[in-house]
Write an enzyme that holds these catalytic residues in place. Sequence first.
Site, PDB file in Angstrom:
ATOM      1  N   HIS A  97     -10.891  -2.499   8.867  1.00 37.67           N
ATOM      2  CA  HIS A  97     -12.246  -2.368   9.398  1.00 37.67           C
ATOM      3  C   HIS A  97     -13.078  -3.197   8.428  1.00 37.67           C
ATOM      4  CE1 HIS A  97     -15.665   0.279  11.160  1.00 37.67           C
ATOM      5  NE2 HIS A  97     -16.244  -0.579  10.323  1.00 37.67           N
ATOM      6  N   HIS A  99     -15.091  -4.888   5.760  1.00 42.58           N
ATOM      7  CA  HIS A  99     -15.869  -4.287   4.672  1.00 42.58           C
ATOM      8  C   HIS A  99     -16.094  -5.309   3.584  1.00 42.58           C
ATOM      9  CE1 HIS A  99     -11.598  -3.496   3.935  1.00 42.58           C
ATOM     10  NE2 HIS A  99     -11.853  -3.598   2.641  1.00 42.58           N
ATOM     11  N   HIS A 101     -16.801  -5.503  -0.381  1.00 46.58           N
ATOM     12  CA  HIS A 101     -16.850  -4.809  -1.668  1.00 46.58           C
ATOM     13  C   HIS A 101     -18.065  -5.345  -2.423  1.00 46.58           C
ATOM     14  CE1 HIS A 101     -12.567  -3.315  -1.687  1.00 46.58           C
ATOM     15  NE2 HIS A 101     -12.420  -4.337  -0.849  1.00 46.58           N
TER      16      HIS A 101
HETATM   17  P1  AMP Z   1      -9.229  -3.573   0.876  1.00 43.35           P
HETATM   18  O1  AMP Z   1      -7.989  -3.475   0.016  1.00 43.35           O
HETATM   19  O2  AMP Z   1     -10.052  -4.792   0.619  1.00 43.35           O
HETATM   20  O3  AMP Z   1      -8.877  -3.394   2.339  1.00 43.35           O
HETATM   21  O4  AMP Z   1     -10.157  -2.373   0.427  1.00 43.35           O
HETATM   22  C1  AMP Z   1     -10.066  -1.082   0.927  1.00 43.35           C
HETATM   23  C2  AMP Z   1     -10.794  -0.213  -0.044  1.00 43.35           C
HETATM   24  O5  AMP Z   1     -11.048   1.038   0.575  1.00 43.35           O
HETATM   25  C3  AMP Z   1     -10.016   0.087  -1.345  1.00 43.35           C
HETATM   26  O6  AMP Z   1     -10.772  -0.399  -2.463  1.00 43.35           O
HETATM   27  C4  AMP Z   1      -9.886   1.600  -1.349  1.00 43.35           C
HETATM   28  O7  AMP Z   1     -10.010   2.172  -2.629  1.00 43.35           O
HETATM   29  C5  AMP Z   1     -11.027   2.020  -0.426  1.00 43.35           C
HETATM   30  N1  AMP Z   1     -10.853   3.294   0.250  1.00 43.35           N
HETATM   31  C6  AMP Z   1      -9.793   3.713   0.975  1.00 43.35           C
HETATM   32  N2  AMP Z   1     -10.010   4.950   1.471  1.00 43.35           N
HETATM   33  C7  AMP Z   1     -11.247   5.317   1.054  1.00 43.35           C
HETATM   34  C8  AMP Z   1     -12.050   6.489   1.243  1.00 43.35           C
HETATM   35  N3  AMP Z   1     -11.626   7.530   1.973  1.00 43.35           N
HETATM   36  N4  AMP Z   1     -13.274   6.529   0.665  1.00 43.35           N
HETATM   37  C9  AMP Z   1     -13.717   5.486  -0.078  1.00 43.35           C
HETATM   38  N5  AMP Z   1     -13.007   4.350  -0.266  1.00 43.35           N
HETATM   39  C10 AMP Z   1     -11.789   4.270   0.279  1.00 43.35           C
HETATM   40 ZN    ZN Z   2     -13.014   1.143  12.207  1.00 49.65          ZN
END
Ligand code: AMP
Ligand code: ZN
Length: 117
Positions: A97, A99, A101
């Site tokens: 989804h 996002h 950072h």
């Molecule tokens: P990516 O690896 O760029 O897809 O980043 C996904 C991010 O989502 C990682 O940094 C995870 O730590 C974060 N993440 C996964 N589940 C959760 C959650 N329930 N709440 C907050 N962050 C999350």
């Molecule tokens: Zn979604």
Amino acid sequence: MSDCIFCKIINGEIPSDKVYEDEHVYAFRDIEPQAPVHILVVPKEHVASVADISAENSHLAAKCLEAAAKIARTENLSSGYRVIANTGRDAGQTVFHLHFHLLGGAELPAMIVGDAV
Ligand code: AMP
Ligand code: ZN
């Protein structure tokens, strides 16, 4: 999308540490922070990744970046920050989804977020 963890966070099914919300955008603290400030900025509408941005939905990405700039100001990141969108397997994307950072609050290492080499 019913099985998407970020869609569940946005609709409140899964709790999150929310820092910002508007009509199009939801932002919350990363559960595994990799900097003193580590916030995920996501569109409320499900878009899988940067690879799925199109003329029809690119306004959502723009809204996310507008929100990221706003959040950076409220988080006092005036000395700098990094915005990263891991895209696809080779970049270490784990949640499909879109996002962004938002990382800051300290001098950042050259490489941060994701396992790609
Ligand atoms: P990516 O690896 O760029 O897809 O980043 C996904 C991010 O989502 C990682 O940094 C995870 O730590 C974060 N993440 C996964 N589940 C959760 C959650 N329930 N709440 C907050 N962050 C999350
Ligand atoms: Zn979604």
